[in-house]
Design a protein around this motif. Structure first.
Motif, PDB file in Angstrom:
ATOM      1  N   GLN A   9      -1.771  14.071  -8.936  1.00 39.10           N
ATOM      2  CA  GLN A   9      -1.212  13.427  -7.750  1.00 39.10           C
ATOM      3  C   GLN A   9      -0.672  12.050  -8.137  1.00 39.10           C
ATOM      4  OE1 GLN A   9      -3.531  13.773  -4.066  1.00 39.10           O
ATOM      5  NE2 GLN A   9      -5.055  14.843  -5.310  1.00 39.10           N
ATOM      6  N   LYS A  10       0.234  11.533  -7.319  1.00 41.56           N
ATOM      7  CA  LYS A  10       0.853  10.247  -7.618  1.00 41.56           C
ATOM      8  C   LYS A  10       1.083   9.476  -6.324  1.00 41.56           C
ATOM      9  CE  LYS A  10       4.249   9.531 -10.855  1.00 41.56           C
ATOM     10  NZ  LYS A  10       5.600   9.688 -11.427  1.00 41.56           N
ATOM     11  N   ASP A  11       0.795   8.184  -6.357  1.00 46.41           N
ATOM     12  CA  ASP A  11       1.052   7.290  -5.237  1.00 46.41           C
ATOM     13  C   ASP A  11       1.838   6.104  -5.809  1.00 46.41           C
ATOM     14  OD1 ASP A  11       0.980   6.295  -2.666  1.00 46.41           O
ATOM     15  OD2 ASP A  11      -1.147   5.796  -2.675  1.00 46.41           O
ATOM     16  N   GLU A  12       3.046   5.871  -5.290  1.00 44.87           N
ATOM     17  CA  GLU A  12       3.898   4.778  -5.747  1.00 44.87           C
ATOM     18  C   GLU A  12       4.195   3.848  -4.578  1.00 44.87           C
ATOM     19  OE1 GLU A  12       7.169   5.850  -8.578  1.00 44.87           O
ATOM     20  OE2 GLU A  12       6.714   7.876  -7.844  1.00 44.87           O
ATOM     21  N   PHE A  13       4.116   2.544  -4.831  1.00 42.87           N
ATOM     22  CA  PHE A  13       4.403   1.578  -3.776  1.00 42.87           C
ATOM     23  C   PHE A  13       4.754   0.231  -4.389  1.00 42.87           C
ATOM     24  CE2 PHE A  13      -0.126   2.040  -4.443  1.00 42.87           C
ATOM     25  CZ  PHE A  13      -0.597   0.739  -4.550  1.00 42.87           C
ATOM     26  N   GLU A  14       5.190  -0.685  -3.560  1.00 37.38           N
ATOM     27  CA  GLU A  14       5.611  -2.014  -4.010  1.00 37.38           C
ATOM     28  C   GLU A  14       4.705  -3.090  -3.420  1.00 37.38           C
ATOM     29  OE1 GLU A  14       9.675  -2.336  -2.699  1.00 37.38           O
ATOM     30  OE2 GLU A  14      10.411  -1.205  -4.440  1.00 37.38           O
ATOM     31  N   LEU A  15       4.541  -4.140  -4.206  1.00 38.42           N
ATOM     32  CA  LEU A  15       3.809  -5.316  -3.750  1.00 38.42           C
ATOM     33  C   LEU A  15       4.808  -6.449  -3.547  1.00 38.42           C
ATOM     34  CD1 LEU A  15       0.816  -5.297  -6.277  1.00 38.42           C
ATOM     35  CD2 LEU A  15       1.034  -4.050  -4.121  1.00 38.42           C
ATOM     36  N   LYS A  16       4.691  -7.127  -2.420  1.00 32.87           N
ATOM     37  CA  LYS A  16       5.544  -8.270  -2.105  1.00 32.87           C
ATOM     38  C   LYS A  16       4.670  -9.419  -1.649  1.00 32.87           C
ATOM     39  CE  LYS A  16       9.372  -5.338  -0.709  1.00 32.87           C
ATOM     40  NZ  LYS A  16      10.265  -4.951   0.367  1.00 32.87           N
ATOM     41  N   VAL A  61       3.955  -0.440  -8.330  1.00 25.39           N
ATOM     42  CA  VAL A  61       2.647   0.103  -8.717  1.00 25.39           C
ATOM     43  C   VAL A  61       2.720   1.624  -8.673  1.00 25.39           C
ATOM     44  CG1 VAL A  61       0.188   0.231  -8.119  1.00 25.39           C
ATOM     45  CG2 VAL A  61       1.458  -1.906  -7.762  1.00 25.39           C
ATOM     46  N   VAL A  62       2.173   2.255  -9.711  1.00 25.32           N
ATOM     47  CA  VAL A  62       2.081   3.709  -9.759  1.00 25.32           C
ATOM     48  C   VAL A  62       0.626   4.065 -10.072  1.00 25.32           C
ATOM     49  CG1 VAL A  62       2.852   5.829 -10.896  1.00 25.32           C
ATOM     50  CG2 VAL A  62       4.451   3.923 -10.598  1.00 25.32           C
ATOM     51  N   LYS A 108       4.435  -3.091 -12.691  1.00 25.86           N
ATOM     52  CA  LYS A 108       5.518  -3.769 -13.397  1.00 25.86           C
ATOM     53  C   LYS A 108       6.241  -4.686 -12.438  1.00 25.86           C
ATOM     54  CE  LYS A 108       9.222  -3.210 -16.678  1.00 25.86           C
ATOM     55  NZ  LYS A 108       9.031  -4.556 -17.142  1.00 25.86           N
ATOM     56  N   GLY A 109       6.342  -5.945 -12.831  1.00 29.13           N
ATOM     57  CA  GLY A 109       7.089  -6.938 -12.070  1.00 29.13           C
ATOM     58  C   GLY A 109       8.247  -7.445 -12.907  1.00 29.13           C
ATOM     59  N   THR A 110       8.832  -8.553 -12.502  1.00 30.86           N
ATOM     60  CA  THR A 110       9.956  -9.105 -13.256  1.00 30.86           C
ATOM     61  C   THR A 110       9.513  -9.772 -14.555  1.00 30.86           C
ATOM     62  OG1 THR A 110       9.807 -11.139 -11.973  1.00 30.86           O
ATOM     63  CG2 THR A 110      11.362  -9.471 -11.204  1.00 30.86           C
ATOM     64  N   GLU A 164       0.831  -1.205   0.000  1.00 31.80           N
ATOM     65  CA  GLU A 164       0.000   0.000   0.000  1.00 31.80           C
ATOM     66  C   GLU A 164       0.858   1.245   0.000  1.00 31.80           C
ATOM     67  OE1 GLU A 164      -1.445   1.002   4.356  1.00 31.80           O
ATOM     68  OE2 GLU A 164      -2.003  -1.040   3.789  1.00 31.80           O
ATOM     69  N   GLY A 165       0.263   2.289  -0.532  1.00 29.62           N
ATOM     70  CA  GLY A 165       0.861   3.613  -0.508  1.00 29.62           C
ATOM     71  C   GLY A 165       0.097   4.472   0.481  1.00 29.62           C
TER      72      GLY A 165
END
Length: 148
Positions: free
Chosen positions: A138-145, A131-132, A91-93, A35-36
């Motif tokens: 406005q912009k919210d960027e975060f990662e999913l694991k 994830v963007v 975007k993932g691998t 989450e962002g």
């Protein structure tokens, strides 16, 4: 007698075929989450990787995946009514995707979902999906694991 001989020959052929091919299947079913400040997301993947070893012949390799990404707004639903432009990307691998909503009414549902399926590359347990989310400047960027 002929029926018994046919059954014996058929059984023998099945044993030879089974001995000649060895199939190993791996499942890669993961849920990535994160989450962002304003948005959260969950990426659910079900993937199958199959190795088919044929003695004396080149081995085969097959993959299949089915995945869903779902965005959720963390604020008040009434805030979504004010959005005039919205897009997101991930975007993932193994690849990714993006979506721009021309008709912003889709955002008002508070949840956005995108599905894809096919063969080819898929995410592994140690992958990180970036994830963007962009809306009205406005912009919210975060990662999913992977959740463990």
């Amino acid at each position: 007698m002929i029926k018994k001989l046919s059954a014996l020959i058929l059984s023998g052929m099945m044993i030879v075929l089974l001995a000649a091919c060895n199939t190993t299947t791996y499942k890669h079913n993961y849920t990535f989450s994160g989450e962002g400040d304003v948005w959260s997301a969950e990426y659910v993947q079900k993937a199958t990787e199959k190795f088919i070893d044929k003695k004396g012949v080149r081995s085969d390799y097959e993959t299949w995946f089915d995945s869903t990404i779902e965005l959720k707004y963390k604020g008040e639903l009434t805030d979504l009514d004010k959005i005039s432009s919205f897009k997101y990307s991930f975007k993932g691998t193994s690849g990714g995707g993006s979506k721009t909503l021309e008709d912003v009414k889709g955002v008002r549902k508070s949840e956005l979902k995108s599905e894809r399926a096919g063969s080819g590359a898929f995410e592994h347990e140690d992958s990180i999906i970036k994830v963007v989310v962009e809306w009205d400047g406005q912009k919210d960027e975060f990662e999913l694991k992977v959740r463990k």
